[in-house]
Design an enzyme around this catalytic site. Structure first.
Site, PDB file in Angstrom:
ATOM      1  N   THR A 178       4.401  -5.533  12.366  1.00 44.68           N
ATOM      2  CA  THR A 178       4.516  -6.941  11.975  1.00 44.68           C
ATOM      3  C   THR A 178       5.980  -7.404  11.950  1.00 44.68           C
ATOM      4  O   THR A 178       6.859  -6.684  11.507  1.00 44.68           O
ATOM      5  CB  THR A 178       3.899  -7.123  10.580  1.00 44.68           C
ATOM      6  OG1 THR A 178       2.550  -6.661  10.635  1.00 44.68           O
ATOM      7  CG2 THR A 178       3.918  -8.576  10.149  1.00 44.68           C
ATOM      8  N   GLY A 225       5.183  -1.261   4.851  1.00 50.90           N
ATOM      9  CA  GLY A 225       5.307  -0.519   3.608  1.00 50.90           C
ATOM     10  C   GLY A 225       6.141   0.724   3.805  1.00 50.90           C
ATOM     11  O   GLY A 225       6.213   1.265   4.918  1.00 50.90           O
ATOM     12  N   GLU A 231      -4.492  -6.262   7.668  1.00 51.98           N
ATOM     13  CA  GLU A 231      -5.459  -5.693   8.629  1.00 51.98           C
ATOM     14  C   GLU A 231      -6.233  -6.785   9.373  1.00 51.98           C
ATOM     15  O   GLU A 231      -7.442  -6.684   9.563  1.00 51.98           O
ATOM     16  CB  GLU A 231      -6.439  -4.754   7.921  1.00 51.98           C
ATOM     17  CG  GLU A 231      -5.815  -3.470   7.424  1.00 51.98           C
ATOM     18  CD  GLU A 231      -5.145  -2.668   8.518  1.00 51.98           C
ATOM     19  OE1 GLU A 231      -5.661  -2.627   9.644  1.00 51.98           O
ATOM     20  OE2 GLU A 231      -4.077  -2.109   8.256  1.00 51.98           O
TER      21      GLU A 231
END
Lengths: 675, 675
Positions: free
Chosen positions: B154, B193, B437
């Site tokens: 992303t 993350g 997701e």
């Protein structure tokens, strides 16, 4: 010092540093944006003052909210106390009138970062419930912050249902004192703002006992902390209730009283008195007090709830005009997400809702003022209608604003999950309004009770208050719309809303009657109908909002461009409501399958029309960047740059190397020889 | 060390300290609670292991989450790192198999407090995308945490639309290196993350350029921080993206690359390779990779989303059995709020929803396994259906779970606003699942594209995959239910759901065709139908959930009590869906006004039936108090006591006297002479 005329704060000119994707949205508004801002402010003079106040606040670094999203609850509280005291001093220096617009705009701009919010309710309650002597004694001290007060009503085990409150105040004739007690854990006062770490005094609501007889809830003035060292007074246990979803600036608290004695004159006695011999005497017309609660609900809508939704719309719509994602037309550059029908259908109804609630808020204020005048003259006829209206509209406004702010947040995708977007703050803050000042389901059922009475009155041919006059109808027949354009006729959709509300109410009323006739107890029958009664009350409130929006349009007959865009928003609000509850309008064949298809087309057709003015419509709310405090929603549309700049300042980037050295390095060094 | 048989953790016996209002709810469950727990765990043996793991975790103070709601983001992160490393060590000491149930239950119990979540995705991506040599080099290091990885896909300006990603990897034949670059601010990696403050390595997705030609997205292994001192590698800018609504344990980060060179062998090359001379070569069957994304979605439902909703139901239902408010019957003690129809109507449909998603999750896993087997054998027929199913069900499960958790929170009134209730945490956490997701609207439109294709295939008489076989129907006629009891027949409501989905899809398809025939470009026509297409995809997914719940009931033919209560929940889920979208079922006269009235009555009738078992039904989820981490929802129902105990520990009660001394005392001392 007089306020100079400063308009620079208003982001109303296209600057050179504006993201071209946002700049182009402002090139051809269909209406005069400044004029709409003036309407929302209640006049150009108010706009001028509001902007001047905003400029004044923003020049002073003490009022900066730049680090708001990085602070702990304790830091937020300390800042709120410091800012509040500083602001009070500064406003006094400015010589602003106590009820003047400048103070109002200061509080509106800073409310989420100030303390002493319930201190104001404390003050109002003394003014409303105290005798002249009590007012003379306490109000001057409270106004100067020489004492800090709270309003201690809600208990750990009891909220909206006031009769259930457990705190007791027993009169001791021998000492001429009331003895206040918290008889159980569920009886402790819980939630009052300013109680946790600030207040020295409290207006405490307790069941009054005179010679073992309970006289119901009464207000008592109580000192809870020392003015010298802030320690709790004898018999008092007091503290903060801990972390919450928002409102970190407020120290919501708990309070336990054990045989706390206060002199007889500390019962606030405008409406009832305890005489030295322990006799009880009622006096005066207490009804005026109900109005206080209603006006608080109206003010909350206008000053807190609707602005939160407006801000969420501003952020999400500006961001959707600069965010590009995926290709609409193959081979073209990625499209603005605001050009996707699905995105328009998320955001534009929220925009229309914000405008709808603005106008219904104005209406409420107007009839509230009328009700206040009448009540003062001893005419109480309007009170039941006013209560039903303010309750129902409080519910729909807080409910829809909460859902709407969340739609806006989610429509910003991942970045809407970052606190830096400003959206999580708006969402969690507005959510509270569904619970405070009367829990929404409880309020809806109170409105339903009024509506059921009115329906009964209508059946027996009695005249009805204006807002429910349509309940006198015998039947609504069927909608006569022939083509999709007919649904842009307010008479058509207002009729549809009236019909839905009428039908839901009538269905619930019939069921209620049938159950009672079948031998079920009244209370049980009411409970078995309550889902449908609440639904009917919501439908009625929805109808009122639509009607008041339609009525407001008439005011702009001389301003066709303004009227046209507001009409589009009103249509969208009304049709979105039908589109979202098709079944409510189809039952008994009021709308046919074909007509529903027309509603859908009319509704979808409005989206691209309003989309053209979407950015000007949120610009008209005229929130400064400081007010929005959003990396995504700033006037210049430089969302990505600001997200990055703000993120770099986060404490998460100042944690240093300690975590690495302590936990990670011992593991990672094993890889050194292998890579 | 073998696990001893410990069942004590399970709150399955009425203790003497349980609030009598909750205790009585457990006296006469209509079914065997332990048996239902076993069903949810997939067998009694799993229940045993799960409880043993929970006991083991709770005995170790290192895993305590007691202060979770009081911690800053930095503290949450540091704790997560410490706990994760400690847990890994302890689990190794226990000798638990790598894919064994014990590790799974540990992670499930602690997931919100652990780090290295994306490290696992990093590992999986190497295993899925790397060559055997690459796997041999990197996987052992990653497994032992000798390196920490992240999955950097992303970007700040690009999420779900992968083709729009801007990061570039240009091959330099001279040095046999790829040069990685972040060409603009919107191209920086944003959100991954473990990137913000932990990772030393990253699998970075970038557009591959060979001799100025773009070959699309490819994965590259990149070192981003020094293993020695954790400083960023040359050309790397990396940091944390700051505060979020939840996930404080995760260090979501940003990453900017400036001419970062990695050797040719660092492109993960299982499916495509760059040869030394800069030639591109595709190899292998990449399709198996799509399955990874799908299985992640299924796992998220089962391990994260549905448990969050289950926890919210547990807290809200237990609390509603101990909270008493207002009188139902005049003169009686205050009633449990769970006895109000309005409260039942809020909570019980959420409970039914949680069970519905549990069963659809099992179904997804089952057909996923079938799809995986087929794909491995080179049969790709199931992939489009699987993609449509997992997308659509991901959307409805995350969307309904988010709404449901918030309903539960709000139904707890003011106390639901306190972080100590545990509900705000559950709500803000589950909200993220609507975006990660695959953003929900984007996914719905992908499902819609599949459905439109299937509808076209059906029209030309082609066979359809099982989940969409009903699209071959010509027409659904009208519902033949005669009385309210008929709506408890699953055939009746499944038909209704099929009809709604079919009709919405057919309407959208006709409109699409009509627009295209009128000369509007395909992409534009699609956009103009997208609201309706998304609605159709949602209706289809809803139908699947209902159908799979009905199918699951058949498994319990030998256990009438279990089957009966699950049937009630299935009915409630189905009828709540109709009640909430009456219009969707009334169009074209499928359900009449009278039939809708029957649905409403059938639906409302179910509430008191399920209410009797409401507490046993949430007890069956078998969350320990430590898992719930809620002052309101503990097994013993001592909500008020616990709220008070927890609040006293809040840092807001440890701020000391500093605020008073600095800001308040100077004001308050003015009152000393006057009071």
């Amino acid at each position: 010092m007089a306020m100079q005329k400063v308009n620079t704060l208003s982001p109303n000119s296209s600057g050179k540093d504006v993201n071209p994707d946002l700049d182009i949205e402002r090139k051809n508004p269909s209406f005069n944006v400044e004029r709409l801002t003036n309407i929302l402010d209640g006049g150009a003079e108010n706009t001028r003052i509001r902007r001047a106040v905003d400029t004044w606040l923003q020049k002073d670094p003490e009022f900066s909210t730049e680090r708001q999203y990085f602070l702990t609850q304790n830091e937020r509280y300390e800042n709120a106390i410091r800012k509040s005291i500083y602001l009070a001093k500064k406003m006094d220096e400015m010589g602003w009138a106590e009820d003047g617009p400048e103070r109002k705009y200061c509080h509106r701009a800073l409310s989420c970062n100030l303390a002493f919010n319930v201190h104001k309710v404390f003050l109002t309650s003394i003014l409303g419930l105290g005798t002249d002597e009590q007012i003379a004694k306490w109000v001057p001290l409270a106004k100067k912050f020489y004492i800090a007060g709270t309003y201690a009503q809600t208990e750990l085990g009891h909220g909206t249902y006031l009769r259930g409150l457990e705190t007791t105040a027993t009169f001791d004739v021998a000492t001429q004192e009331f003895i206040l007690n918290t008889p159980s854990i569920s009886a402790m006062k819980w939630w009052p703002g300013d109680l946790g770490r600030t207040a020295t005094h409290a207006v405490v609501f307790a069941q009054l006992y005179l010679k073992d007889k309970c006289y119901g809830m009464h207000p008592f003035m109580l000192q809870i902390r020392s003015l010298r060292d802030h320690s709790p007074m004898p018999g008092i246990t007091v503290g903060d209730i801990g972390p919450k979803m928002s409102f970190e600036n407020v120290d919501n608290g708990f309070l336990i009283m054990k045989n706390v004695r206060v002199p007889r004159e500390n019962m606030l006695s405008r409406f009832s008195q305890v005489l030295p011999d322990g006799q009880y005497r009622k006096q005066g017309a207490e009804k005026i007090n109900y109005l206080t609660m209603m006006v608080v609900r109206t003010q909350i809508l206008q000053a807190e709830v609707v602005p939160l939704l407006m801000k969420a719309c501003t952020i999400a719509i500006r961001y959707s005009a600069v965010r590009r994602q995926s290709e609409l037309k193959p081979g073209d550059p990625e499209s603005k997400i605001l050009d996707y029908q699905t995105q328009q259908q998320k955001l534009l109804p929220q925009l229309a809702t914000a405008y709808a609630f603005f106008f219904v808020g104005e209406y409420l204020l107007e009839i509230f003022n009328k009700g206040y005048r009448e009540t003062k003259e001893g005419i109480f006829d309007m009170l039941p209608e006013l209560h039903a209206l303010t309750s129902g509209i409080k519910v729909i406004a807080t409910d829809y604003s909460s859902l709407g702010a969340e739609v806006c947040r989610k429509a910003c995708g991942g970045h809407g999950y970052s606190l830096l977007s400003g959206l999580p703050f708006l969402c969690t803050r507005v959510l509270a309004s569904c619970t405070y000042e009367g829990e929404n389901t409880v309020l809806l059922l109170q409105t339903a009770r009024f509506l059921i009475k009115c329906l009964g009155a209508a059946t027996s041919g009695k005249p009805l208050p204006p807002s429910v006059a349509y309940l006198s109808s015998r039947s609504f027949g069927k909608c006569e719309a022939k083509e999709k354009g007919d649904f842009l006729n307010p008479d058509v959709y207002m009729d549809a809303y009236r019909q839905r509300s009428f039908r839901l109410l009538r269905t619930a009323a019939s069921k209620l009657q049938m159950l009672i006739q079948s031998g079920i107890a009244q209370y049980d029958a009411w409970n078995q109908c309550s889902v449908q009664l609440a639904q009917a009350a919501m439908a009625h409130s929805h109808y009122i909002v639509v009607e008041k929006f339609v009525e407001a349009l008439a005011r702009f007959g001389q301003e066709p461009a303004i009227q046209r865009i507001l009409k589009h928003l009103c249509d969208l609000f009304a049709l979105h409501g039908i589109h979202s509850d098709v079944g409510g309008f189809m039952q008994e064949g009021y709308l046919s399958t074909d007509q529903i298809a027309m509603v859908t087309e009319s509704y979808l057709d409005l989206l691209p029309v309003i989309r053209r003015d979407a950015v000007p419509l949120v610009d008209a709310f005229d929130f400064s960047d400081a007010n929005l405090n959003s990396a995504l929603g700033c006037y210049d549309g430089r969302a990505y740059e600001r997200l990055y700049e703000w993120a770099k300042k986060s404490p998460t980037n100042q944690q240093g190397n300690h975590v690495f050295k302590t936990y990670l390095k011992p593991l990672f060094q094993n890889a050194l020889s292998k890579l």
